[in-house]
Structure formats: structure tokens, C-alpha cells
Enzyme design. Structure first.
Site: not given
Ligand SMILES: [Zn+2]
Length: 356
Positions: A20, A24, A208, A211, A295
């Protein structure tokens, strides 16, 4: 007697797998500065060190939506062939320098269309840059394999088109799919069309979930959409009371569904309060298939080596724990079984044996 702490040089040498990590969110600050100048984009500062600090501060708001807003300045330099080639190649080299042997990079092609490239051209260009990076890393004696996950943005309506892209490029380096963006208010089931298509075509995907939003998001991702992995998933702890697993937590653990956990990122978005108390440790101890991830390396000011060091320093992790989450990641990689097995047996386990 406690085992000696593992020093940073040793941590850097350990073979790692990251499932993960956003393309960008991982640019080099100096590259952002140079590319921004060439395309006339105004940054908060043109000093690379100050820019790195700005990203970290801006992303430290404790709010996922504000965290995501920092991406404006990386995406601005990823709209051209030149920008995509360079950032993709550097992405691979930075992983190799961090000791990563297998990585899955993810990004949303739909956010890279402002320079006139088509969706397909974006994917082709990123693959070209990744291939150049992999060739250089191998030549330098630090081989790393990188597979691509294409992300659809959950607040927009291009996820089906992105799913089509993932199917079209499945034999050209794209290994799966994801939906990204603001979780709250944008449930995964809004994109059933995309997920149904991927399932028909046997393309794996992660989502995702858990979270910014809790159990309903994780449940939908798994049981309605059919995700094979969960991005973050920290809120699965809502279904665990005094070490006793509820039905959904039991499903996640018993079906060996990988949780792509990202401790530093979670501190920044407020999904966790400290490294010491981050759910990754308790979930690991309960036998969940937890994996460790970065991440967004620029935005979160981190690397895999740093994430490992934090867990060792602040949560008492041992080398065995690090090996476990690395093997977990390779087991749940979107690669053919024989290739995962070879990575574990020929690269990860021997690498741990020789580094420790
Ligand atoms: Zn992520």
C-alpha cells in the site's frame, strides 16, 4: 532478558514488501520543485527541505480530507509524459534503496489527464517509467519487482472506466485495482459496477476501508463488493472486545484477508493515536494477516525502514515480527502463487537469515 534492538542499517538491509503505497504520495521533494518549475506550477516553497516539512505539517491535521488535499502539488507535476516517466522511475529506485524487494504501487489515472494524455497513455507511461526503474535497480544489484494497482476515485464516477483499464493492462504490469479518496460519505458499494466487472474478469482488488469510517465500510468492501484485501482496516478493532472477535473480525482473520496497515499515515489522519497503541500490534498478536506499509512516503515523511524502526522502538517489535508481516505481504500480493512462493523462499527468508 530483552533482545537487542535492531539498528537502522540492519533494518534497511532487511528484504521488505509493501502493498500500500501511492505513487503520487511518494515523490522526491527536489523532483517536485524541478518539475513544478518546468510546468509553471506555484508551490508553497521552492526549497526541497522546506517543501518536505510543509507536506508533513500540512498532512498532520488529523483529518483525512485535509491530508488528501496536499496531493494537489504532487499531482500538478504528474500531468505530462516527462513528469510521469521521471516520478515512476524514481519511485522504484527509492523503494530499492529502502530494501524493498516487492512493491505494489497505486495511483488514479483519472487524476493525470490535465496535460492531454488519455487514460491508457497515462498507464503506458507509468509502466514505462517503472520498467526503467526496475532495470536500473537490478543493474545496481538491488532488484525490486513492482506491480501496479489502478485506483478509481470514490467521489467521482470513473471507477468503471478505471476497472476497464485494469483489465486491459493486466498482462502489462497492472496486478489489481483499488478505490481511493475520501472514505466518509462515499461507500464502496457506490462502485459495484466496477467491482462486479473485475470479479467477472478475475482481476483482484483491494479497497480503502475502515480508516475514516468504521465496520460498515469494511463489511461492505468485503461482503458486498468482494475485496480480497483491505486498505488500512484499523477500525476492525471495533469488532474485537477484550480479545474476543465478532463475526466480521473473525471473517477477516480466518479468511486470511490482508490488512494493509500504515501506522504513520494513521497518526496523521487521526485514525490512530500513537505508534505504541496502533492496532497493528494487537492485530498481529491475534493472528490477523497484517502487513506494514508506508501509504505516502513524501506526505507522511516516512519509508519502510522508518516504519519498522518505529515499531521496534515504540511497540517492542522483534525481527521475527518484521519477518512475519513481510511474509504476510508477499502471501497476499496480487501475484501468481508460484511467484509469491519463490519470493518468500528465495528472497525474503534467506535475506532475513543473512541480515540478522
Ligand atoms: Zn492509501
Amino acid at each position: 532478558m530483552t533482545a537487542p534492538r535492531i539498528d537502522t542499517d540492519t533494518l534497511r538491509r532487511l528484504p521488505k514488501a509493501v502493498l500500500h503505497d501511492h505513487l503520487d504520495g511518494g515523490l522526491r521533494p527536489a523532483t517536485v520543485v524541478e518539475l513544478a518549475e518546468s510546468v509553471g506550477h506555484t508551490l508553497p516553497t521552492t526549497d526541497p527541505d522546506e517543501l518536505a516539512a510543509w507536506y508533513f505539517e500540512a498532512a498532520n491535521s488529523g483529518d483525512l480530507v485535509r491530508y488528501i488535499a496536499t496531493f494537489e502539488h504532487t499531482l500538478a507535476v504528474m500531468q505530462s509524459r516527462e513528469g510521469l516517466l521521471r516520478t515512476a522511475e524514481e519511485y522504484v529506485l527509492d523503494l530499492a534503496g529502502d530494501g524493498v524487494v516487492y512493491g505494489e504501487v497505486r495511483y488514479a489515472p483519472e487524476l493525470m489527464l490535465n496535460g492531454g494524455l488519455t487514460l491508457a497513455e497515462v498507464v503506458e507511461t507509468v509502466q514505462e517509467g517503472l520498467a526503467a526503474g526496475m532495470a536500473k535497480a537490478a543493474a545496481a544489484g538491488t532488484p525490486v519487482r513492482v506491480g501496479t494497482l489502478l485506483c478509481g476515485m470514490r467521489m467521482f464516477d470513473r471507477t468503471r472506466a478505471t476497472a476497464d483499464l485494469a483489465v486491459a493492462f493486466r498482462d502489462a504490469g497492472v496486478v489489481g485495482f483499488d478505490i481511493a479518496g475520501a472514505e466518509d460519505g462515499f461507500p464502496p458499494a457506490d462502485h459495484l459496477d466496477a467491482f462486479a466487472h473485475l470479479r467477472r474478469e478475475n482481476v483482484p482488488f483491494t479497497i480503502h476501508a475502515g480508516e475514516a469510517h468504521g465496520l460498515p465500510s469494511i463489511h461492505q468492501a468485503l461482503q458486498v463488493c468482494g475485496a480480497q484485501r483491505i486498505g488500512h482496516g484499523v477500525r476492525i478493532t471495533d469488532d474485537i472486545v477484550d480479545g474476543k472477535l465478532g463475526r466480521l473480525a473473525g471473517w477477516v482473520r480466518d479468511r486470511r484477508i490482508a490488512l494493509e496497515m500504515c501506522p504513520t499515515s494513521n497518526l496523521q489522519t487521526g485514525a490512530a493515536t500513537s505508534i505504541a497503541e496502533h492496532p497493528i500490534t494487537a492485530l498481529k498478536d491475534l493472528g490477523f494477516r497484517v502487513t506494514l506499509n508506508t501509504d505516502n512516503r513524501l506526505v507522511s515523511g516516512t519509508t519502510m525502514t522508518r516504519e519498522m524502526a518505529l515499531l521496534v522502538e515504540e511497540a517492542g517489535w522483534t525481527a521475527e515480527d518484521l519477518r512475519t508481516v513481510t511474509v504476510n505481504a508477499v502471501k497476499s500480493a496480487f501475484l501468481p502463487f508460484d511467484e509469491r512462493k519463490a519470493l518468500i523462499e528465495d528472497v525474503v527468508l534467506p535475506g532475513y537469515a543473512s541480515a540478522l
